[in-house]
Design a protein around this motif. Structure first.
Motif, mmCIF file in Angstrom:
data_model
loop_
_atom_site.group_PDB
_atom_site.id
_atom_site.type_symbol
_atom_site.label_atom_id
_atom_site.label_comp_id
_atom_site.label_asym_id
_atom_site.label_seq_id
_atom_site.Cartn_x
_atom_site.Cartn_y
_atom_site.Cartn_z
ATOM 1 N N GLU A 43 56.301 -17.147 -32.187
ATOM 2 C CA GLU A 43 55.352 -18.268 -32.172
ATOM 3 C C GLU A 43 55.972 -19.492 -31.504
ATOM 4 N N ALA A 44 57.265 -19.713 -31.711
ATOM 5 C CA ALA A 44 57.950 -20.813 -31.023
ATOM 6 C C ALA A 44 57.969 -20.557 -29.511
ATOM 7 N N TYR A 45 58.192 -19.304 -29.136
ATOM 8 C CA TYR A 45 58.168 -18.919 -27.714
ATOM 9 C C TYR A 45 56.794 -19.194 -27.106
ATOM 10 N N VAL A 46 55.733 -18.814 -27.801
ATOM 11 C CA VAL A 46 54.369 -19.046 -27.300
ATOM 12 C C VAL A 46 54.122 -20.540 -27.108
ATOM 13 N N ARG A 47 54.495 -21.350 -28.084
ATOM 14 C CA ARG A 47 54.320 -22.810 -27.957
ATOM 15 C C ARG A 47 55.126 -23.346 -26.772
ATOM 16 N N HIS A 48 56.348 -22.889 -26.653
ATOM 17 C CA HIS A 48 57.261 -23.362 -25.609
ATOM 18 C C HIS A 48 56.744 -23.022 -24.214
ATOM 19 N N THR A 49 56.219 -21.819 -24.050
ATOM 20 C CA THR A 49 55.832 -21.371 -22.711
ATOM 21 C C THR A 49 54.419 -21.773 -22.314
ATOM 22 N N THR A 50 53.807 -22.619 -23.086
ATOM 23 C CA THR A 50 52.508 -23.162 -22.691
ATOM 24 C C THR A 50 52.594 -24.677 -22.554
ATOM 25 N N SER A 51 53.809 -25.179 -22.344
ATOM 26 C CA SER A 51 54.014 -26.616 -22.174
ATOM 27 C C SER A 51 54.007 -26.970 -20.687
ATOM 28 N N ASP A 52 54.055 -28.262 -20.397
ATOM 29 C CA ASP A 52 54.076 -28.696 -18.997
ATOM 30 C C ASP A 52 55.341 -28.247 -18.266
ATOM 31 N N SER A 53 56.446 -28.106 -19.003
ATOM 32 C CA SER A 53 57.714 -27.787 -18.350
ATOM 33 C C SER A 53 58.085 -26.304 -18.408
ATOM 34 N N HIS A 54 57.277 -25.499 -19.075
ATOM 35 C CA HIS A 54 57.555 -24.061 -19.181
ATOM 36 C C HIS A 54 56.245 -23.272 -19.152
ATOM 37 N N ARG A 55 56.265 -22.147 -18.478
ATOM 38 C CA ARG A 55 55.123 -21.235 -18.468
ATOM 39 C C ARG A 55 55.636 -19.830 -18.676
ATOM 40 N N GLY A 56 54.968 -19.104 -19.530
ATOM 41 C CA GLY A 56 55.347 -17.719 -19.768
ATOM 42 C C GLY A 56 54.186 -16.801 -19.442
ATOM 43 N N PHE A 57 54.512 -15.610 -18.988
ATOM 44 C CA PHE A 57 53.493 -14.631 -18.622
ATOM 45 C C PHE A 57 53.878 -13.264 -19.168
ATOM 46 N N LEU A 58 52.925 -12.628 -19.813
ATOM 47 C CA LEU A 58 53.082 -11.218 -20.136
ATOM 48 C C LEU A 58 52.601 -10.432 -18.927
ATOM 49 N N VAL A 59 53.322 -9.398 -18.595
ATOM 50 C CA VAL A 59 52.893 -8.462 -17.562
ATOM 51 C C VAL A 59 52.277 -7.286 -18.309
ATOM 52 N N LEU A 60 51.015 -7.014 -18.025
ATOM 53 C CA LEU A 60 50.260 -6.007 -18.773
ATOM 54 C C LEU A 60 49.712 -4.935 -17.846
ATOM 55 N N LEU A 61 49.680 -3.696 -18.330
ATOM 56 C CA LEU A 61 49.020 -2.647 -17.562
ATOM 57 C C LEU A 61 47.540 -2.983 -17.446
ATOM 58 N N ARG A 62 47.024 -2.926 -16.252
ATOM 59 C CA ARG A 62 45.626 -3.288 -16.003
ATOM 60 C C ARG A 62 44.672 -2.402 -16.811
ATOM 61 N N HIS A 63 44.919 -1.108 -16.872
ATOM 62 C CA HIS A 63 43.969 -0.184 -17.499
ATOM 63 C C HIS A 63 44.031 -0.161 -19.022
ATOM 64 N N SER A 64 45.190 -0.491 -19.621
ATOM 65 C CA SER A 64 45.306 -0.378 -21.083
ATOM 66 C C SER A 64 45.660 -1.677 -21.788
ATOM 67 N N GLY A 65 46.192 -2.643 -21.059
ATOM 68 C CA GLY A 65 46.628 -3.893 -21.681
ATOM 69 C C GLY A 65 47.994 -3.796 -22.333
ATOM 70 N N GLU A 66 48.666 -2.656 -22.211
ATOM 71 C CA GLU A 66 49.997 -2.499 -22.803
ATOM 72 C C GLU A 66 50.979 -3.451 -22.121
ATOM 73 N N ILE A 67 51.886 -4.021 -22.915
ATOM 74 C CA ILE A 67 52.857 -4.978 -22.379
ATOM 75 C C ILE A 67 53.959 -4.238 -21.630
ATOM 76 N N VAL A 68 54.103 -4.558 -20.353
ATOM 77 C CA VAL A 68 55.112 -3.982 -19.475
ATOM 78 C C VAL A 68 56.384 -4.812 -19.520
ATOM 79 N N GLY A 69 56.229 -6.139 -19.582
ATOM 80 C CA GLY A 69 57.379 -7.032 -19.555
ATOM 81 C C GLY A 69 56.943 -8.474 -19.614
ATOM 82 N N VAL A 70 57.892 -9.347 -19.328
ATOM 83 C CA VAL A 70 57.704 -10.791 -19.430
ATOM 84 C C VAL A 70 58.314 -11.455 -18.204
#
Length: 175
Positions: A43-70
């Motif tokens: 939850e701290a990571y989610v808050r941190h990566t949605t700030s002006d100075s940080h952005r986070g992205f999950l890489v997801l399989l298009r067909h299933s939504g499974e998390i491939v990486g970050v």
């Protein structure tokens, strides 16, 4: 060309899937990275990566939504620099299949076109050959070596400095 993956920011609802991915990837990540492994850290990571100075992205399989990486953009600096640091890791069993390359390409396109950044830098431990291959395949260029650059898992570790500029996006852009 349509990619096999999509990217999106992480949300608190991703915790269960993220936790499962972290658990099955412990051997893959050691000693390179320590992803958030508790709900509180996530939850701290989610808050941190949605700030002006940080952005986070999950890489997801298009067909299933499974998390491939970050892929994370950290320490975004505006003004004359317009740059950020890039950090990334794959989850098992998706490593080595080109999926993170597709995800990185989408993040680079977002960083250079939507966020209007000019330069992204990735600092990679020299022994992490897979991470270096990914950076190189997306157009990053090795610029230098930093001794005892960052503490990883309790130890100061050397890193190679890799960077890509906005004008290099043509090397990996997808439409």
């Amino acid at each position: 060309m349509k990619t096999r993956v999509i990217i999106r920011p992480p949300t608190r609802r991703d915790w269960a899937a993220f936790q499962a991915a972290v658990r099955r990837s412990r051997k893959l990540h050691r000693p390179w990275v320590s992803p958030p492994n508790t709900r509180k850290k996530f939850e701290a990571y989610v808050r941190h990566t949605t700030s002006d100075s940080h952005r986070g992205f999950l890489v997801l399989l298009r067909h299933s939504g499974e998390i491939v990486g970050v892929v994370n953009l950290g320490n975004i600096i505006r003004g004359p620099l317009q740059g950020a640091y890039v950090g990334y890791y794959a989850f098992a069993p998706h490593a080595g299949k080109g999926l993170m390359r597709e995800g990185m390409q989408l993040v680079l396109k977002h960083a250079f076109q939507k966020l209007r950044l000019h330069r992204l830098e990735a600092n990679i431990q020299p022994e992490n050959r897979a991470s270096i291959r990914l950076a190189r395949s997306c157009g990053f260029v090795r610029e230098g070596f930093s001794r005892r650059y960052m503490k990883v898992n309790g130890r100061w570790r050397d890193h190679e400095r890799w960077a890509i500029l906005a004008e290099n996006l043509k090397w990996c852009a997808h439409d």
